[in-house]
Design a protein around this motif. Structure first.
Motif, PDB file in Angstrom:
ATOM      1  N   THR A   5      29.826  38.022  43.610  1.00  0.00           N
ATOM      2  CA  THR A   5      30.788  38.854  42.896  1.00  0.00           C
ATOM      3  C   THR A   5      30.435  40.322  43.061  1.00  0.00           C
ATOM      4  O   THR A   5      29.275  40.714  42.911  1.00  0.00           O
ATOM      5  N   GLN A   6      31.432  41.117  43.371  1.00  0.00           N
ATOM      6  CA  GLN A   6      31.289  42.572  43.398  1.00  0.00           C
ATOM      7  C   GLN A   6      32.349  43.114  42.450  1.00  0.00           C
ATOM      8  O   GLN A   6      33.538  42.983  42.699  1.00  0.00           O
ATOM      9  N   SER A   7      31.910  43.718  41.363  1.00  0.00           N
ATOM     10  CA  SER A   7      32.827  44.094  40.291  1.00  0.00           C
ATOM     11  C   SER A   7      33.498  45.444  40.500  1.00  0.00           C
ATOM     12  O   SER A   7      34.347  45.839  39.707  1.00  0.00           O
ATOM     13  N   GLN A   8      33.115  46.155  41.549  1.00  0.00           N
ATOM     14  CA  GLN A   8      33.658  47.493  41.802  1.00  0.00           C
ATOM     15  C   GLN A   8      34.514  47.467  43.067  1.00  0.00           C
ATOM     16  O   GLN A   8      33.991  47.563  44.164  1.00  0.00           O
ATOM     17  N   CYS A  23      26.284  44.021  42.761  1.00  0.00           N
ATOM     18  CA  CYS A  23      26.543  42.683  43.284  1.00  0.00           C
ATOM     19  C   CYS A  23      25.809  41.679  42.408  1.00  0.00           C
ATOM     20  O   CYS A  23      24.637  41.870  42.078  1.00  0.00           O
ATOM     21  N   THR A 107      33.413  46.261  48.306  1.00  0.00           N
ATOM     22  CA  THR A 107      33.590  47.523  47.580  1.00  0.00           C
ATOM     23  C   THR A 107      33.924  48.598  48.597  1.00  0.00           C
ATOM     24  O   THR A 107      33.189  48.777  49.579  1.00  0.00           O
TER      25      THR A 107
END
Lengths: 113, 110
Positions: A5-8, A23, A107
């Protein structure tokens, strides 16, 4: 199942400044590798840095370094002294003993002159 | 840069046509991969191979097929292209931890 998961989705940084890309990952494996790949616009994907899970020391490659927190399953990328050529999509990825690599959603990093 | 090549780089083709995307590497790597990537989006593994005569389907269901008759060559074929196949296709190879990527083929099906 293994997930990354990459939240940005997007980040920006001023030239010469420092930026950190986040990450997180999830795996039940004890032996795995983590990577950050860079994909510049219309150019080939290249490896930026890698980390073996069994190594406690954070990997460093010139201006690029990682903060590997195994217990938290976190693997952030720090880019120091950002340059215009650092503008790209950055993908976090994980590989286990099954030899398949799972990529995060990426991202998009912009560098502001 | 890595020695992995993809042709064509760009392809616009009509619905129903059969197409083959070529991927070759000169590094002698046993493992090769095909990923599908929509613009600015994540990569999805659609096929992989651990060596000659070895092919497996990836995590994303795909109507394409692959073959691995020679170590250096891993072509991907679409028997009947559809607009839903419009995407970028990335080929990669590996001998260990790191994957080396080709430049990609950007496919548009009209």
């Amino acid at each position: 199942a293994q997930t990354v998961t990459q939240s940005q989705p997007e980040m920006s940084v001023q030239e010469a400044e420092t930026v950190t890309l986040s990450c997180t990952y999830d795996t039940s494996e004890s032996d795995y590798y983590l990577f950050w790949y860079k994909q510049p616009p219309s150019r080939q994907m290249i490896l930026v840095i890698r980390q073996e899970a069994y190594k406690q020391q954070n990997a460093t490659e010139n201006r690029f370094s990682v903060n590997f927190q195994k217990a938290a399953k976190s693997f952030s990328l720090k880019i120091s002294d950002s340059q215009l050529g650092d503008a790209a999509m950055y993908f976090c990825a994980a590989r286990t003993s099954y030899d398949k690599v799972i990529f995060g959603p990426g991202t998009s990093l912009s560098v502001i002159p | 840069e890595a020695d992995i090549y993809q042709t064509p780089r760009y392809l616009v083709i009509g619905t129903g046509k059969k197409i083959t995307l070529e991927c070759s590497q000169t590094m002698g790597h046993d493992k090769m991969y095909w990923y599908q990537q929509d613009p600015g989006m994540e990569l999805h593994l659609i096929h992989y191979s651990y060596g000659v005569n070895s092919t497996e389907k990836g995590d994303l269901s795909s109507e394409s097929t692959v073959s691995r008759i020679r170590t250096e060559h891993f072509p991907l074929t679409l028997e009947s292209a559809r607009p839903s196949h419009t995407s970028q296709y990335l080929c990669a190879s590996s001998s260990g931890d790191e994957q080396y990527f080709g430049p990609g083929t950007r496919l548009t099906v009209t």
